[in-house]
Design a protein around this motif. Structure first.
Motif, short mmCIF file in Angstrom:
data_model
loop_
_atom_site.label_atom_id
_atom_site.label_comp_id
_atom_site.label_asym_id
_atom_site.label_seq_id
_atom_site.Cartn_x
_atom_site.Cartn_y
_atom_site.Cartn_z
N GLU A 55 0.91 -1.36 0.23
CA GLU A 55 -0.34 -0.33 0.08
C GLU A 55 0.86 1.30 0.12
OE1 GLU A 55 -3.62 0.65 -0.36
OE2 GLU A 55 -3.43 -2.22 -0.69
N GLY A 56 0.03 1.91 -0.94
CA GLY A 56 1.00 3.32 -0.89
C GLY A 56 0.12 4.58 0.10
N ALA A 57 0.68 5.60 -0.23
CA ALA A 57 -0.20 7.13 0.73
C ALA A 57 -1.29 7.34 -0.84
CB ALA A 57 0.70 8.22 0.23
N LYS A 58 -0.90 6.82 -2.37
CA LYS A 58 -1.54 7.55 -3.36
C LYS A 58 -1.18 6.13 -4.26
CE LYS A 58 -2.85 10.56 -6.24
NZ LYS A 58 -3.08 11.95 -7.14
N LYS A 59 -2.66 5.33 -5.24
CA LYS A 59 -2.03 4.19 -5.63
C LYS A 59 -3.04 3.78 -6.64
CE LYS A 59 -5.43 1.58 -2.94
NZ LYS A 59 -5.14 0.83 -2.91
N LEU A 60 -2.51 3.24 -7.63
CA LEU A 60 -3.10 3.47 -9.24
C LEU A 60 -3.30 2.09 -9.67
CD1 LEU A 60 -4.24 4.80 -11.59
CD2 LEU A 60 -2.14 5.07 -13.35
N GLU A 61 -4.44 1.47 -9.85
CA GLU A 61 -5.11 0.15 -9.43
C GLU A 61 -5.42 -0.01 -11.27
OE1 GLU A 61 -8.27 -0.96 -7.37
OE2 GLU A 61 -6.99 -0.93 -5.46
N ILE A 62 -4.29 -0.54 -11.95
CA ILE A 62 -4.45 -1.18 -13.20
C ILE A 62 -4.41 -2.89 -12.91
CG2 ILE A 62 -3.61 -1.45 -15.63
CD1 ILE A 62 -1.58 0.81 -14.65
N TRP A 63 -6.57 -2.66 -13.11
CA TRP A 63 -6.42 -4.44 -13.28
C TRP A 63 -6.34 -4.80 -14.99
CZ3 TRP A 63 -9.25 -6.75 -9.02
CH2 TRP A 63 -9.64 -5.77 -8.43
N ILE A 64 -5.89 -6.14 -14.97
CA ILE A 64 -5.69 -6.82 -16.25
C ILE A 64 -6.67 -8.88 -16.17
CG2 ILE A 64 -3.97 -8.25 -17.84
CD1 ILE A 64 -2.18 -6.62 -16.50
N ASP A 65 -7.44 -8.52 -16.80
CA ASP A 65 -8.40 -9.95 -16.98
C ASP A 65 -7.70 -10.98 -17.90
OD1 ASP A 65 -8.73 -9.43 -19.59
OD2 ASP A 65 -10.85 -9.46 -19.36
N ARG A 66 -8.48 -12.30 -17.66
CA ARG A 66 -7.30 -12.92 -18.37
C ARG A 66 -7.81 -12.95 -19.49
NH1 ARG A 66 -10.08 -18.36 -15.89
NH2 ARG A 66 -8.70 -19.34 -17.50
N GLY A 67 -8.05 -13.05 -20.52
CA GLY A 67 -8.47 -11.91 -21.97
C GLY A 67 -7.41 -11.12 -22.39
N GLY A 68 -6.88 -10.35 -21.09
CA GLY A 68 -5.53 -9.09 -21.42
C GLY A 68 -6.29 -7.83 -21.42
N ARG A 69 -7.93 -7.45 -21.40
CA ARG A 69 -8.20 -6.74 -21.40
C ARG A 69 -7.40 -5.55 -19.89
NH1 ARG A 69 -11.94 -9.67 -23.47
NH2 ARG A 69 -12.73 -10.54 -22.08
N PHE A 70 -7.49 -4.19 -20.59
CA PHE A 70 -6.95 -3.58 -19.47
C PHE A 70 -8.09 -3.05 -18.62
CE2 PHE A 70 -3.28 -4.63 -21.71
CZ PHE A 70 -2.52 -4.42 -20.82
N TYR A 71 -8.23 -2.87 -17.39
CA TYR A 71 -9.33 -1.89 -16.68
C TYR A 71 -8.70 -0.58 -15.77
CZ TYR A 71 -12.27 -5.64 -18.36
OH TYR A 71 -13.26 -6.05 -19.46
N VAL A 72 -9.52 0.52 -15.59
CA VAL A 72 -9.22 1.37 -14.36
C VAL A 72 -10.56 1.58 -13.98
CG1 VAL A 72 -7.37 3.08 -14.28
CG2 VAL A 72 -6.71 2.19 -15.60
N GLY A 73 -10.67 1.31 -12.68
CA GLY A 73 -11.71 2.40 -11.62
C GLY A 73 -13.23 1.00 -12.89
N GLY A 74 -12.57 0.23 -12.86
CA GLY A 74 -13.89 -0.54 -13.13
C GLY A 74 -14.71 -0.67 -14.44
N LYS A 75 -13.19 0.45 -15.87
CA LYS A 75 -13.92 0.80 -16.51
C LYS A 75 -12.90 0.32 -18.05
CE LYS A 75 -15.28 4.55 -19.84
NZ LYS A 75 -14.51 5.98 -19.91
N GLU A 76 -13.21 -0.80 -18.59
CA GLU A 76 -12.27 -0.72 -19.35
C GLU A 76 -11.25 -0.32 -20.38
OE1 GLU A 76 -13.60 -4.03 -22.48
OE2 GLU A 76 -11.56 -4.41 -23.43
N GLN A 77 -10.28 0.16 -20.57
CA GLN A 77 -9.02 1.14 -21.17
C GLN A 77 -8.50 0.32 -22.83
OE1 GLN A 77 -9.62 4.20 -20.29
NE2 GLN A 77 -10.07 4.57 -18.42
N ALA A 78 -8.26 1.41 -23.18
CA ALA A 78 -6.82 0.97 -24.18
C ALA A 78 -5.48 1.16 -23.81
CB ALA A 78 -7.12 1.63 -25.78
N LEU A 79 -4.38 0.35 -24.02
CA LEU A 79 -3.66 0.20 -23.34
C LEU A 79 -2.93 2.19 -23.79
CD1 LEU A 79 -1.20 -1.53 -21.75
CD2 LEU A 79 0.01 -2.27 -24.27
N GLN A 80 -3.39 2.10 -24.67
CA GLN A 80 -2.34 3.89 -25.02
C GLN A 80 -3.17 4.75 -24.14
OE1 GLN A 80 -3.60 2.32 -27.97
NE2 GLN A 80 -1.55 1.57 -28.50
N GLU A 81 -4.77 4.44 -23.58
CA GLU A 81 -5.60 5.13 -22.59
C GLU A 81 -4.85 5.51 -21.40
OE1 GLU A 81 -9.93 5.67 -24.32
OE2 GLU A 81 -9.40 3.67 -23.28
N ILE A 82 -3.94 3.89 -21.23
CA ILE A 82 -4.12 3.60 -19.16
C ILE A 82 -2.62 3.84 -19.52
CG2 ILE A 82 -2.78 1.43 -18.44
CD1 ILE A 82 -5.60 0.26 -19.28
#
Lengths: 141, 140
Positions: A55-82
């Motif tokens: 844990e850090g004071a501030k963090k950015l969680e990036i989720w990757i599902d088993r299909g390789g899709r990226f999510y930030v804040g529960g919203k799917e994002q393209a790699l460029q957007e991330i």
């Protein structure tokens, strides 16, 4: 001479306000729960034994599902957007910790893509989130 | 006419056990909330892009993770226990040893986490991992 003794009154708490307090507490707890509400992506966490708190004071969680899709804040994002999102976050607060929460079956190429972006952005630390093995679930690997 | 004043009934402060109950519940609630969002994992330091370091061959332990998650050392399949033995034996002679792991793009993430777990357990300071450019050919 007659000394008039003032009768001491016992401290008194009206119990009728207890329900008000309980009600306020309930509202307070509901609000706190909403603040802590995280949009989780359904993944199977990888398991490991020698984990540390990441844990850090501030963090950015990036989720990757088993299909390789990226999510930030529960919203799917393209790699460029991330990439843009990470860059903005780091510019605002360089101490922000980037946490990767990937499914245990995610192909490594997706993790690598994210790590490469962090390297390009000169971000020095990344956190791989895992969970401790469940006693009955843990297999000897 | 004498007006009878009715004294309000209340709770004696000395007997107000409910207050301590409420405080106790609040403490539990905050502890649960605090613990709930804590993540555990591995903090890894990343190198600068394009940075290179010269490592003597004898201080280097190399391994590969294939797409199926199989561990190989110089093309030969090895078990996790064998890797641990190799690392421990090399570290005995070379305390500044470096462990270099090449990972197939299709390797499941869990396998990398397994290896990082071993690295942490063995307390290896110099650990580097990178993705293989191409799929290795069979029997290579």
């Amino acid at each position: 001479m007659k000394v008039i003794r003032k009768k001491r009154r016992k401290p008194f708490v009206p119990i009728s306000t207890m329900s008000d307090i309980a009600f306020l507490l309930l509202i307070f707890m509901m609000l706190i729960s909403l603040i802590h509400y995280r949009r989780e992506v359904p993944i199977q966490y990888p398991e490991a034994e020698h984990l540390t708190r990441t844990e850090g004071a501030k963090k950015l969680e990036i989720w990757i599902d088993r299909g390789g899709r990226f999510y930030v804040g529960g919203k799917e994002q393209a790699l460029q957007e991330i990439e843009g999102l990470i860059a903005d976050t780091i510019v605002q607060d360089p101490s922000t910790q980037i946490q990767i929460l990937a499914d245990r079956d995610t192909p490594y190429r997706n993790i690598n893509a994210l790590v490469e972006i962090l390297k390009q952005l000169q971000h020095r630390v990344v956190s791989f989130v895992a969970r401790e093995p469940q006693k009955d679930e843990y297999r000897n690997r | 006419m004498k007006v009878r004043t009715h004294r309000r009934t209340g709770l004696d402060i000395g007997e107000s056990a409910t207050l301590s109950d409420l405080a106790f519940l609040l403490i539990i609630f905050f502890i649960v909330i605090a613990v709930f969002t804590v993540h555990k994992g591995f903090l890894l330091g990343l190198p600068e892009p394009g940075s290179t370091r010269i490592i003597p061959r004898e201080e280097l332990l190399q391994a590969e993770l294939t797409a199926s998650g199989e561990l190989r050392s110089r093309g030969t399949p090895i078990s996790t226990e064998e890797l641990i033995r190799m690392a421990e034996s090399l570290r005995k002679d070379r305390p500044n040893m470096t462990f270099l792991l090449k990972i197939d793009p299709e390797t499941p993430y869990q396998r990398l986490v397994d290896i990082v777990d071993i690295v942490r357990r063995l307390d290896i300071d110099n650990f580097s991992f990178s993705m293989m450019e191409e799929h290795p050919q069979p029997n290579e």
